[in-house]
Design an enzyme around this catalytic site. Structure first.
Site, mmCIF file in Angstrom:
data_model
loop_
_atom_site.group_PDB
_atom_site.id
_atom_site.type_symbol
_atom_site.label_atom_id
_atom_site.label_comp_id
_atom_site.label_asym_id
_atom_site.label_seq_id
_atom_site.Cartn_x
_atom_site.Cartn_y
_atom_site.Cartn_z
ATOM 1 N N ARG A 18 53.923 30.156 47.351
ATOM 2 C CA ARG A 18 53.617 30.577 45.988
ATOM 3 C C ARG A 18 54.934 30.732 45.232
ATOM 4 N NH1 ARG A 18 48.593 33.429 45.546
ATOM 5 N NH2 ARG A 18 49.536 34.949 44.156
ATOM 6 N N ASN A 48 38.287 38.288 39.952
ATOM 7 C CA ASN A 48 38.302 37.005 39.251
ATOM 8 C C ASN A 48 37.354 35.989 39.887
ATOM 9 O OD1 ASN A 48 39.875 36.798 41.574
ATOM 10 N ND2 ASN A 48 41.201 35.244 40.699
ATOM 11 N N ASP A 49 36.822 36.290 41.056
ATOM 12 C CA ASP A 49 35.871 35.404 41.712
ATOM 13 C C ASP A 49 34.420 35.754 41.397
ATOM 14 O OD1 ASP A 49 37.964 34.035 43.070
ATOM 15 O OD2 ASP A 49 38.048 35.663 44.526
ATOM 16 N N LYS A 92 36.329 28.145 37.154
ATOM 17 C CA LYS A 92 35.684 28.172 38.470
ATOM 18 C C LYS A 92 34.168 28.260 38.317
ATOM 19 C CE LYS A 92 39.449 30.493 41.009
ATOM 20 N NZ LYS A 92 39.813 31.686 41.814
ATOM 21 N N ASP A 106 37.161 36.989 47.104
ATOM 22 C CA ASP A 106 37.447 38.380 47.470
ATOM 23 C C ASP A 106 37.862 39.247 46.293
ATOM 24 O OD1 ASP A 106 40.016 37.101 47.156
ATOM 25 O OD2 ASP A 106 40.896 38.825 48.161
ATOM 26 N N ASP A 159 37.628 30.455 46.832
ATOM 27 C CA ASP A 159 38.927 30.871 46.313
ATOM 28 C C ASP A 159 39.960 30.653 47.423
ATOM 29 O OD1 ASP A 159 40.883 32.167 44.710
ATOM 30 O OD2 ASP A 159 40.517 34.034 45.785
ATOM 31 N N LYS A 160 41.238 30.680 47.072
ATOM 32 C CA LYS A 160 42.265 30.515 48.102
ATOM 33 C C LYS A 160 42.896 31.850 48.489
ATOM 34 C CE LYS A 160 46.446 29.328 47.067
ATOM 35 N NZ LYS A 160 47.251 30.435 47.660
ATOM 36 N N THR A 161 43.558 32.485 47.526
ATOM 37 C CA THR A 161 44.307 33.700 47.836
ATOM 38 C C THR A 161 43.368 34.840 48.202
ATOM 39 O OG1 THR A 161 46.027 33.038 46.278
ATOM 40 C CG2 THR A 161 45.991 35.344 46.957
ATOM 41 N N GLY A 179 44.508 28.649 41.462
ATOM 42 C CA GLY A 179 45.398 28.603 40.307
ATOM 43 C C GLY A 179 46.754 27.999 40.626
#
EC number: 7.6.2.1
Length: 1196
Positions: free
Chosen positions: A614, A836-837, A813, A833, A388-390, A695
């Site tokens: 963002r 949603n992951d 994902k 983290d 994930d990124k954020t 996203g």
């Protein structure tokens, strides 16, 4: 009357538990057993393991004297020991769970009964009870709140025990009930409540409550969750709707997927091969025994039994019995101690990972958490990393940067030229750090002079409502109201200062920025929002505006936007503010918007995105009262639905979220976590592929990829944004051609956007996919194009070292991870983290959760948890690699050492008429694996390493030693040891098995034939079976330890103590004591042979022959099939020594760069083909040049 009277929902009668039958009670039961079921159930669980069944069969057969040459105790004792240890551990764990359950179930809870609230045990709460909970108490079950102590009907709960979020969440009671119910004053309640069936969705709830003829809608804002705490509220009263196992807390106690490591799977296949070998050895011995009996039994009457017709006189029957006899003699090929040793090893590895201070995060005050000990070695075999990124690569701590509205872009324009995100965030930065500054914005908002006219005026007429904004002040003011009011934040007062908290960091930073610019949201009470407009921070000029918040249309991964519908109290006008992703927002703006202004905002969004910020787009519109009334009726109906509520609400929202007026856009920056670029660079160097799933839009994702070192100036980058199936296929084919042209010359990277990814993930066999993507499923050519696109994408994914998937949902994902996991045949790892992951964390072979700002659901679902992303370096490149190396060599060594002392049993059959006579004493056999060879192997498996890894702080900074810096840089190149599975291969298995068989021949035949050449003492006694046995067994003990010592690279005090103290010395102490105190066949044999040359000759001869054979085979194999460790030892360490040696003569400082080079007349380089040192004259090279020569495979 049953409570569940409708198929689509749960029906509950409030305060009438006698009518609510068929529901779960509130008793907490986490135990597996009770006093009656413990023994049978625990045994049943133990014998679900195939290995335990195998050893049980062995113990049973060994108890049959007609076929067993060994004492039953030697098989039963180890099995009973292993089962007892496992069952005692299970029993202790279950007893502790029982004590915890008992404490919870007996805790007092206030329930309304007989006109007053009375304390009853926690376990006796029933569905429909009216429950009173006081401040700082935990909710005993899921409750629908009817009343609380707050005047505005808002109570606050803390759900950190459920999702890890410490931010308080508001929950509201009904106006109709909040003033009538008090702890000391309550009216009789006998109303019907309908709600959805129990489920695990923490943030979703739907239902209705019939109160005095009025149907009240229920949603998540009315639900008090079991396990949460009541905060900042003196008391709350609610109706219990879910109890016990039906509560959302218990529903979320997810069972992880069973994950088996590849080493375990491969080991099982090797075990099958050993079992096949054992079968053929037993079969050959059985056939030989039958043949010998049928041919020779009558010539050897001394071994015949009483009757001439005895079964032992018949060759066939004797062969069958001999098979089982030799099955027992050769069962030590698969020792029970292997299972125990592996379990202890994995526990030890997990303990070392959890105690490793190099993975301790000061920011989070967290060490590494290990939840799945069985996957430790898999950490050293990763090929694909999905991130994930954020919050994973970035800090999830937002900083407001720019606001584009009307004619202006507010913010520091110079920062647009600094490409790349901030990469250093200190602990203090975790609070909102406000750095936004632009002197024009407050002047434009509050100046009383000539206002700046808009280049693109905003005008619209909707019935009686008209919008005509022609000045910058008007449009910027409406933008500030959007920032202040369009969110789900809460207001907290700390030290007389207003502070905002909320589920989204983006929301918090936007409303906080508006406050600092003079638009301060002061209070939210009973859905009335008070906005104070304070020109130039002059409180005496404050203007207050009050808005009634009608409803919030929430953000989700499909909508990618949120809206709030408000009513201006002063004017009575209805309006809607909406913000979200640009892709969704521009689809919903009115055609009356000036095209020039729309293009201007789109261009600014692209500029901000390319900088890595963002972005959010804002819009609004006024709603006509009659239009709102019609829509509100549809909305009220949708929110009262029990099933399909979310879909219905989304559909209704689409009707109002259209024809919007464009306000502008904002950008915030989320800084990278510490050491993210260097960590990712080393991951890529190690030969792993890195997937960033986000996203964000393509430009934002690309810029962050460059900042994170996923993409550099030397990388060949392809982008895929096409939407239709045929366009996607064509674009991917073109990209594949470019990849094949640059393959081997440049690193390859791919960025793929959501629409193209939808085509790739399309599955025509999945009905939901066919219905969702009708534009593909409706055309056969599109279906074939989608299938071809998937095949091309997989080819490209195998060639790339970096893949960035942007505009993807959590479900997509998971599908990406599943696709690569099932098609690549490689080990995958997902790290994230947030909640949603969780899908992709559960889907990957290994899931890693980060302790972040979004709760601990990712941590709870993960196999391992870390405080920061950078610790992935130590977890994979250090612990993962060592775990793989240690466990692989441990299993192979187990096969070897058991073949060494088991094969002599088979060889001796040819000298004992296949009678089943054992070569070694029963207790020698029992203690071989359990005592004599156990600790040295375990210590080596726990502490073995091929080099000593410098700590992060030892290899950084100006004071760091050059050799430590160099070694830290070398480590990623050696990760291919596990990712390419260089140790646990079929070839190495055959090598170790061959070594074991050859060594067994040596330790058998040397003592055997040496015993034929002499006498044991001056009385003329010859060497008997037990003299030969003890000499052979002593050789085995020394040789297997010698083999272990030769393969040990780094020694410590535990190695010496266990090998020489708890193995070799303990063995000799044992045989001396055993020889005196027991009356066995070998009584006093040890003392006799210790005084002979025969014993010492056998040991020395065996060691010499073994060394010759072993060194020859080992070095030949290393020459032909070297591992990365072998290359490191042969060349890299030597280079490091040459580099450090006399460095003041060889280093030349470069004033324009920090890199150091070596200038030598004779430079040693490794020639991988000839394995020798070639001399090249006058070469100048750097660290990286040498590492590429040493480890060419690691650079993709």
């Amino acid at each position: 009357m049953s409570g569940q009277t409708e198929l689509s929902s749960r029906v509950i009668w409030a305060n009438c538990p006698e009518l609510n039958r068929g529901f779960s009670d509130n008793k907490v039961v986490t135990t597996k057993y009770n006093l009656l079921t413990f023994l049978p159930f625990s045994l049943f669980i133990q014998f679900r393991k195939v290995s335990n069944i195998y050893f049980l069969i062995t113990a049973i057969l060994q108890s049959i004297p007609q076929i067993s040459p060994l004492q039953p105790f030697t098989a039963i004792a180890p099995l009973v020991f292993v089962l007892s240890v496992s069952m005692i551990r299970e029993g202790i764990e279950d007893y502790l769970r029982y004590k915890s359950d008992k404490e919870i179930n007996n805790s007092p809870t206030s329930v309304y009964s007989n006109t007053i609230f009375q304390d009853i045990p926690f376990a006796k709460i029933r569905v429909g009870n009216v429950v009173l909970v006081k401040k700082n108490e935990v909710f005993p079950c899921d409750l629908v709140m009817l009343a609380n102590s707050s005047e505005n009907g808002i109570a606050y709960i803390e759900t950190s025990s459920l999702d890890g979020e410490k931010a308080l969440k508001p929950r509201k009671s009904f106006k109709e009930t909040s003033y009538e119910l008090k702890p000391n004053k309550i009216h009789r309640i006998a109303n019907r409540l309908k709600c959805e069936f129990p489920n695990a969705r923490l943030y979703n709830f739907s239902g209705s409550y019939d109160y005095r003829g009025k149907v009240l809608s229920l949603d998540k804002s009315n639900l008090l969750l079991a396990g949460a705490f009541l905060r900042n509220t003196e008391w709350a009263i609610g109706i219990s709707v879910y109890t016990g196992k039906d509560t959302k807390l218990r529903q979320n106690m997810m069972e992880r997927k069973y994950k088996e490591s590849r080493i375990e799977k491969t080991a099982n296949r090797y075990i099958i091969l050993i079992i096949v070998l054992q079968f053929f050895l037993c079969l050959s011995a059985a056939i030989a025994s039958g043949f010998w009996v049928s041919r020779n039994i009558r010539n050897h009457s001394y071994i015949r039994y009483v009757s001439s017709y005895d079964i032992y006189d018949q060759g066939g029957a004797q062969g069958v019995l001999s098979y089982f006899t030799y099955f027992l003699l050769l069962n030590t090929m698969l020792p029970i101690s292997l299972i125990i040793s592996l379990e202890l090893l994995k526990l030890g590895q997990g303990f070392f990972m959890m105690m490793d201070l190099t993975m301790y995060s000061e920011k989070r005050d967290r060490c590494c958490k290990v939840s799945s000990f069985s996957l430790n070695e898999e950490l050293g075999m990763i090929k694909h990393i999905f991130s994930d990124k954020t919050g994973t690569l970035t800090c999830n701590q937002m900083e407001f940067k720019f606001l584009s509205v009307g004619n202006r872009i507010y913010g520091d324009s110079s920062s647009l030229m600094n490409f790349g995100l901030k990469t250093k965030v200190t602990y203090e930065d975790r609070e909102i750090k406000y750095t936004f500054f632009d002197k024009n914005i407050e002047n434009d908002l509050f100046a009383t002079g000539n206002p700046i006219p808009l280049k693109f005026p905003v005008q619209m007429r909707n019935g009686m409502s008209a919008v005509d904004y022609s000045t910058q002040q008007e449009l910027a003011g409406m933008m500030m109201k959007c920032l202040s009011l369009c969110h789900e934040c809460l207001i907290e007062i700390e030290n007389n200062e207003i502070k905002y908290t909320g589920p989204s960091p983006d929301d918090v930073v936007l409303v906080d920025t508006a406050k600092r610019l003079g638009y301060q949201l002061t209070s939210i009470r009973s859905e009335f929002m008070v906005l104070d407009i304070i020109p130039f921070r002059m409180k005496e000029d404050k203007i207050s505006e009050v808005f009634e918040r009608i409803c919030i249309l929430e953000f989700n991964s499909d909508r990618k936007r949120m809206s709030v519908i408000l009513k201006e109290v002063n004017t009575g006008n209805y309006l809607i503010f909406m913000k979200g992703a640009d892709l969704m927002m521009f689809q919903r703006i009115s055609k009356n918007n000036n095209p020039g202004y729309v293009e201007y905002i789109k261009r600014n969004v692209d500029i901000f995105s390319s900088r890595g910020f963002r972005t959010l787009v804002m819009s609004f519109k006024y709603i006509e009262p009659h239009e709102f009334a019609i829509w509100k009726e549809k909305y009220d109906y949708a929110i009262t639905l029990i099933t399909g509520r979310e879909e219905a609400v989304d559909k209704v929202a689409e009707e109002i979220e259209k024809d919007m007026l464009l306000l502008g856009c904002s950008s915030v920056e989320d800084a990278l976590q510490d050491d993210v670029p260097s960590t990712i660079q080393d991951i890529l160097t190690a030969g792993m592929s890195f997937w960033m799933l986000t996203g964000d839009k393509l430009e934002t994702a690309e810029n962050i990829g460059k900042t994170c070192s996923l993409i550099d100036e030397n990388t060949h980058l392809e982008r895929s944004t096409s939407g239709s199936a045929q366009e996607c296929k064509s674009a991917l084919e073109k990209s594949l051609e470019n990849f094949e042209r640059f393959k081997g010359e440049k690193p390859l990277a791919l960025i793929i956007e959501g629409p193209a990814l939808e085509v790739i993930l399309y599955d025509h066999n999945n009905q939901s996919k066919r219905e969702k993507y009708r534009q593909i499923s409706s055309n056969e050519q599109n279906v074939h194009s989608a299938l071809d696109s998937k095949k091309i994408f997989l080819k490209m994914a195998d060639m790339c070292r970096t893949i960035i998937c942007c505009r993807v949902s959590p479900g997509e994902k998971r599908e990406v991870v599943k696709l690569i996991k099932e098609t690549s045949g490689k080990v995958t790892l997902s790290i994230g983290d947030g909640a949603n992951d969780v899908p992709m964390i559960l889907e990957a072979h290994i899931g890693i959760g980060l302790y972040g700002e979004e709760g601990i659901q990712a941590v709870q679902a993960s196999d391992y948890a870390l405080g920061e992303f950078r610790f992935l370096w130590e977890l994979l490149l250090v612990h993962g690699r060592f775990n793989y190396m240690r466990q692989s060599e441990m299993i192979l060594y187990f096969f070897y050492k058991n073949l060494v002392f088991t094969i002599p049993q088979f060889l001796f059959a040819h000298y004992s008429a296949y009678s089943g006579q054992t070569v070694y004493d029963d207790w020698y056999l029992t203690f071989y694996n359990m005592v004599f060879t156990a600790l040295p192997l375990l210590m080596r498996a726990l502490f073995e390493r091929d080099f000593d890894v410098p700590k992060r702080w030892e290899a950084t900074g100006d004071t760091a030693l050059e050799n430590k810096k160099y070694l830290r840089k070398v480590i990623p190149y050696t990760y291919c040891l596990g990712s390419e599975n260089q140790l646990f291969t079929r070839g190495r298995f055959v090598l170790w098995v061959s070594n074991g068989i050859i060594h067994s021949f040596i330790v058998f035949f040397v003592p055997l034939y040496a015993a034929c050449e002499g006498v044991m003492d001056e009385d003329g006694h010859s060497y008997d079976l037990w003299s030969f046995s003890i000499a052979s067994f002593s050789s085995i003990i020394i040789i297997v330890n010698l083999k272990l010592a030769v393969n040990t690279k780094l020694w410590n005090k535990f190695h010496y103590a266990c090998m020489f103290g708890f193995s070799i010395a303990l063995y000799f102490i044992f045989i001396l004591i055993y020889d005196v105190l027991t009356y066995t066949s070998s009584f006093h044999t040890v003392y006799m042979i210790l005084g002979t040359h025969y014993y010492y000759f056998c040991i020395l001869a065996n060691i010499s022959l073994v060394c010759i054979v072993d060194l020859g085979l080992t070095f030949a194999y290393k020459f032909m099939y070297p591992t990365s460790s072998d290359i490191l030892a042969a060349g890299c360490s030597q280079f490091a020594q040459e580099y450090v040696f006399d460095q003041h003569n060889y280093f030349e400082s470069n004033d324009n760069a920090n890199d150091k080079t070596i200038q030598k007349n004779d430079v040693a380089t490794i020639n991988k083909q000839e394995r020798n040192i070639n001399i090249e004259k006058g070469e100048v090279f750097t660290y990286e040049d040498k590492l590429v020569d040493l480890f060419p495979k690691s650079n993709k």
